[in-house]
Design a protein around this motif. Structure first.
Motif, short mmCIF file in Angstrom:
data_model
loop_
_atom_site.label_atom_id
_atom_site.label_comp_id
_atom_site.label_asym_id
_atom_site.label_seq_id
_atom_site.Cartn_x
_atom_site.Cartn_y
_atom_site.Cartn_z
N TRP A 180 0.87 -1.18 0.00
CA TRP A 180 0.00 0.00 0.00
C TRP A 180 0.90 1.22 0.00
O TRP A 180 1.68 1.41 0.92
N GLU A 181 0.76 2.06 -1.02
CA GLU A 181 1.64 3.22 -1.18
C GLU A 181 0.82 4.49 -1.37
O GLU A 181 -0.03 4.56 -2.28
N ASN A 182 1.07 5.50 -0.54
CA ASN A 182 0.42 6.80 -0.75
C ASN A 182 0.84 7.37 -2.09
O ASN A 182 2.01 7.30 -2.47
N ASP A 183 -0.13 7.98 -2.79
CA ASP A 183 0.19 8.64 -4.07
C ASP A 183 0.62 10.09 -3.87
O ASP A 183 1.10 10.72 -4.81
N GLY A 184 0.41 10.62 -2.68
CA GLY A 184 0.81 11.99 -2.39
C GLY A 184 -0.29 13.01 -2.63
O GLY A 184 -0.07 14.21 -2.45
N ASP A 185 -1.47 12.53 -3.04
CA ASP A 185 -2.58 13.45 -3.32
C ASP A 185 -3.83 13.07 -2.51
O ASP A 185 -4.95 13.41 -2.89
N GLY A 186 -3.61 12.36 -1.42
CA GLY A 186 -4.74 11.92 -0.59
C GLY A 186 -5.29 10.57 -1.00
O GLY A 186 -6.14 10.03 -0.31
N THR A 187 -4.82 10.05 -2.14
CA THR A 187 -5.22 8.71 -2.57
C THR A 187 -4.00 7.79 -2.49
O THR A 187 -2.90 8.22 -2.16
N SER A 188 -4.22 6.52 -2.78
CA SER A 188 -3.09 5.59 -2.71
C SER A 188 -3.33 4.41 -3.63
O SER A 188 -4.37 4.30 -4.29
N THR A 189 -2.33 3.54 -3.68
CA THR A 189 -2.33 2.44 -4.64
C THR A 189 -1.98 1.14 -3.91
O THR A 189 -1.07 1.12 -3.08
N ILE A 190 -2.72 0.09 -4.25
CA ILE A 190 -2.50 -1.22 -3.63
C ILE A 190 -2.11 -2.25 -4.69
O ILE A 190 -2.71 -2.31 -5.77
N ASN A 191 -1.09 -3.03 -4.36
CA ASN A 191 -0.72 -4.20 -5.16
C ASN A 191 -0.69 -5.42 -4.25
O ASN A 191 -0.37 -5.31 -3.06
N TYR A 192 -1.04 -6.57 -4.82
CA TYR A 192 -1.17 -7.79 -4.01
C TYR A 192 -0.67 -8.99 -4.80
O TYR A 192 -1.02 -9.15 -5.98
N TRP A 193 0.14 -9.80 -4.12
CA TRP A 193 0.62 -11.05 -4.70
C TRP A 193 0.28 -12.19 -3.74
O TRP A 193 0.38 -12.06 -2.52
N ARG A 194 -0.13 -13.32 -4.32
CA ARG A 194 -0.23 -14.54 -3.52
C ARG A 194 0.60 -15.60 -4.25
O ARG A 194 0.38 -15.85 -5.44
N ASP A 195 1.52 -16.19 -3.51
CA ASP A 195 2.48 -17.15 -4.08
C ASP A 195 3.12 -16.58 -5.35
O ASP A 195 3.34 -17.30 -6.34
N GLY A 196 3.41 -15.29 -5.30
CA GLY A 196 4.14 -14.64 -6.39
C GLY A 196 3.28 -14.21 -7.56
O GLY A 196 3.78 -13.54 -8.48
N ILE A 197 2.01 -14.56 -7.54
CA ILE A 197 1.12 -14.18 -8.64
C ILE A 197 0.51 -12.82 -8.33
O ILE A 197 -0.07 -12.61 -7.26
N HIS A 198 0.64 -11.90 -9.27
CA HIS A 198 0.22 -10.52 -9.07
C HIS A 198 -1.29 -10.40 -9.31
O HIS A 198 -1.75 -10.32 -10.45
N LEU A 199 -2.06 -10.38 -8.24
CA LEU A 199 -3.52 -10.48 -8.35
C LEU A 199 -4.23 -9.13 -8.33
O LEU A 199 -5.24 -8.95 -9.01
N THR A 200 -3.72 -8.19 -7.54
CA THR A 200 -4.26 -6.82 -7.58
C THR A 200 -3.16 -5.93 -8.12
O THR A 200 -2.08 -5.84 -7.53
N ILE A 201 -3.44 -5.30 -9.26
CA ILE A 201 -2.42 -4.51 -9.96
C ILE A 201 -2.82 -3.04 -9.92
O ILE A 201 -3.82 -2.64 -10.51
N ASP A 202 -2.06 -2.25 -9.16
CA ASP A 202 -2.28 -0.80 -9.05
C ASP A 202 -3.74 -0.48 -8.74
O ASP A 202 -4.38 0.34 -9.42
N GLY A 203 -4.27 -1.12 -7.73
CA GLY A 203 -5.64 -0.84 -7.29
C GLY A 203 -5.76 0.55 -6.68
O GLY A 203 -4.91 0.97 -5.89
#
Ligand SMILES: [Ca+2]
Ligand SMILES: [Ca+2]
Ligand SMILES: [Ca+2]
Ligand SMILES: [Ca+2]
Length: 283
Positions: A180-203
């Motif tokens: 979970w990374e702040n974007d610097g504008d009050g919003t942010s971005t989430i990425n998620y991997w399970r067993d190395g598979i990228h399941l949530t991409i720049d949510g």
């Protein structure tokens, strides 16, 4: 290469890479096998020790095993307040196995608040108000999972939901990483991997880490009181102060739960030491 240029390059490289994130909390649960009720969950890096609350937890020798069951009595891991709201980026990573199903909406982790408040001990709470969660199941379907950020403490901040569907084999550990990374504008971005598979991409998330009232930072328990606790075993849980890249997640997965990959800056500092040693020896 001229050795002075070589050393300067290393110093500049170390400086540039030192802005990359660090592992700031590490829970390995490698305590002596036996009853874990009331036990300390040792943070070997950050000193932010947690505690086991509720009934029925055991240490396996390499992990913390939770029994599942209702949140009014069943065991869960309780980590200190404000672990992630104080950061501008985090990755929550770990290895866990689900031992059995049935526990509705069981959580891998849930960091937030319940009825806009801190809950200490089993029972209490109510509606999950603020949180970042990773569920082990959607309802009782363990072949479906959810990540959710809710910012309703205070009300009005909104919600972001990211579903995935990965088949779960009971008793078999899997690796997860939620960045979970702040974007610097009050919003942010989430990425998620399970067993190395990228399941949530720049949510996209409409709030940021500092909006989170993370006073109930739980392993295996939900900030929604009606949800059941996890029947599962945590081998390792880590928090980084950066959003790991896919390459970093893959490297950590390959290294496994018992090995922490050295940070680039410390590798470079070791090389720098070697460089100085070589320079001294040539005199
Ligand atoms: Ca909030
Ligand atoms: Ca954004
Ligand atoms: Ca707390
Ligand atoms: Ca372990």
């Amino acid at each position: 290469m001229n050795r002075n240029i070589f050393l300067t390059t290393l110093l500049l490289g170390a400086g540039a890479l030192s802005t990359q994130g660090a592992l700031i909390h590490r829970y390995s649960f490698n305590d002596t096998a036996g009853d874990a009720s009331g036990a300390t969950l040792t943070d070997s890096i950050g000193g932010a020790n947690g505690i086991v609350r509720g009934d029925g937890a055991t240490f396996t020798g390499s992990g913390l095993s939770l029994p599942g069951g209702g949140s009014g009595t069943a065991a869960y891991g309780d980590l200190p307040n404000n672990l992630i709201s104080t950061q501008t980026a985090v990755t929550l990573e770990g290895w866990v196995s689900v031992n059995d199903g049935g526990n509705v909406w069981a959580r891998v982790f849930d960091f937030g608040s319940s009825n806009s408040a801190e809950v200490i001990g089993p029972g209490g709470g109510g509606v999950g108000t603020d949180y970042l969660l990773l569920s082990a199941a959607r309802g009782t379907d363990y072949n479906a999972q959810r990540i959710e950020v809710r910012n309703e403490d205070p009300a009005g901040g909104g919600i972001a939901t990211f579903d995935s569907g990965v088949a779960t084999t009971f008793g078999q550990a899997f690796h997860f990483a939620v960045a979970w990374e702040n974007d610097g504008d009050g919003t942010s971005t989430i990425n998620y991997w399970r067993d190395g598979i990228h399941l949530t991409i720049d949510g996209d998330v409409g709030s940021e880490l500092g909006d989170l009232n993370d006073v109930n930072n739980w392993l295996g328990r939900s900030n929604w009181t009606a949800d059941a606790n996890l029947n599962g075993t945590f081998d390792e849980f880590r928090i980084y102060d950066s959003a790991l890249s896919g390459a970093e997640v893959a490297a950590s997965l390959a290294a496994g739960p018992d090995t922490v990959i050295p940070e680039p800056s410390s590798v470079l500092l070791s090389l720098l030491g070697l460089g100085i040693l070589m320079r001294v020896r040539r005199r």
